[in-house]
Scaffold this motif. Structure first.
Motif, PDB file in Angstrom:
ATOM      1  N   LEU A  41       0.827  -1.215   0.000  1.00 38.01           N
ATOM      2  CA  LEU A  41       0.000   0.000   0.000  1.00 38.01           C
ATOM      3  C   LEU A  41       0.858   1.261   0.000  1.00 38.01           C
ATOM      4  N   GLU A  42       1.926   1.263   0.784  1.00 37.00           N
ATOM      5  CA  GLU A  42       2.824   2.423   0.821  1.00 37.00           C
ATOM      6  C   GLU A  42       3.515   2.637  -0.519  1.00 37.00           C
ATOM      7  N   GLU A  43       4.009   1.562  -1.115  1.00 42.95           N
ATOM      8  CA  GLU A  43       4.705   1.677  -2.398  1.00 42.95           C
ATOM      9  C   GLU A  43       3.758   2.147  -3.499  1.00 42.95           C
ATOM     10  N   ARG A  44       2.512   1.743  -3.426  1.00 46.85           N
ATOM     11  CA  ARG A  44       1.541   2.152  -4.441  1.00 46.85           C
ATOM     12  C   ARG A  44       1.232   3.645  -4.374  1.00 46.85           C
ATOM     13  N   LYS A  45       1.488   4.273  -3.231  1.00 47.56           N
ATOM     14  CA  LYS A  45       1.272   5.719  -3.120  1.00 47.56           C
ATOM     15  C   LYS A  45       2.222   6.479  -4.046  1.00 47.56           C
ATOM     16  N   THR A  46       3.440   5.960  -4.198  1.00 50.20           N
ATOM     17  CA  THR A  46       4.413   6.629  -5.064  1.00 50.20           C
ATOM     18  C   THR A  46       4.458   6.018  -6.460  1.00 50.20           C
ATOM     19  N   PRO A  48       1.723   3.754  -8.551  1.00 55.15           N
ATOM     20  CA  PRO A  48       0.448   3.025  -8.613  1.00 55.15           C
ATOM     21  C   PRO A  48       0.547   1.656  -9.299  1.00 55.15           C
ATOM     22  N   GLN A  49       1.572   1.415 -10.082  1.00 55.80           N
ATOM     23  CA  GLN A  49       1.729   0.132 -10.765  1.00 55.80           C
ATOM     24  C   GLN A  49       2.523  -0.883  -9.941  1.00 55.80           C
ATOM     25  N   PHE A  50       2.944  -0.505  -8.742  1.00 51.73           N
ATOM     26  CA  PHE A  50       3.707  -1.415  -7.907  1.00 51.73           C
ATOM     27  C   PHE A  50       2.817  -2.574  -7.470  1.00 51.73           C
ATOM     28  N   ALA A  51       3.249  -3.791  -7.744  1.00 53.34           N
ATOM     29  CA  ALA A  51       2.516  -5.006  -7.372  1.00 53.34           C
ATOM     30  C   ALA A  51       1.031  -4.886  -7.685  1.00 53.34           C
TER      31      ALA A  51
END
Length: 55
Positions: A41-46, A48-51
């Motif tokens: 969820l944190e990585e998707r904030k920066t 959006p295509q992360f995992a």
């Protein structure tokens, strides 16, 4: 690597030790999964295509 990713790495190591019988505490699996969800969820904030969610 941020602090949460380092914690996840340590939990992953503990889970692998659990698989081979070297570690008896199996709470690492649930803790690792919860932490992984937070990280995604944190990585998707920066990024959006992360995992991305599988469709």
């Amino acid at each position: 690597m941020n602090k949460k990713w380092k914690s996840f790495q340590k939990l992953t190591e503990k889970c692998y030790e659990n698989m081979i019988g070297a570690e008896e505490d199996d709470s690492c699996w649930q803790n690792g999964f919860e932490l992984l969800k937070e990280l995604v969820l944190e990585e998707r904030k920066t990024d959006p295509q992360f995992a991305p969610d599988p469709i």
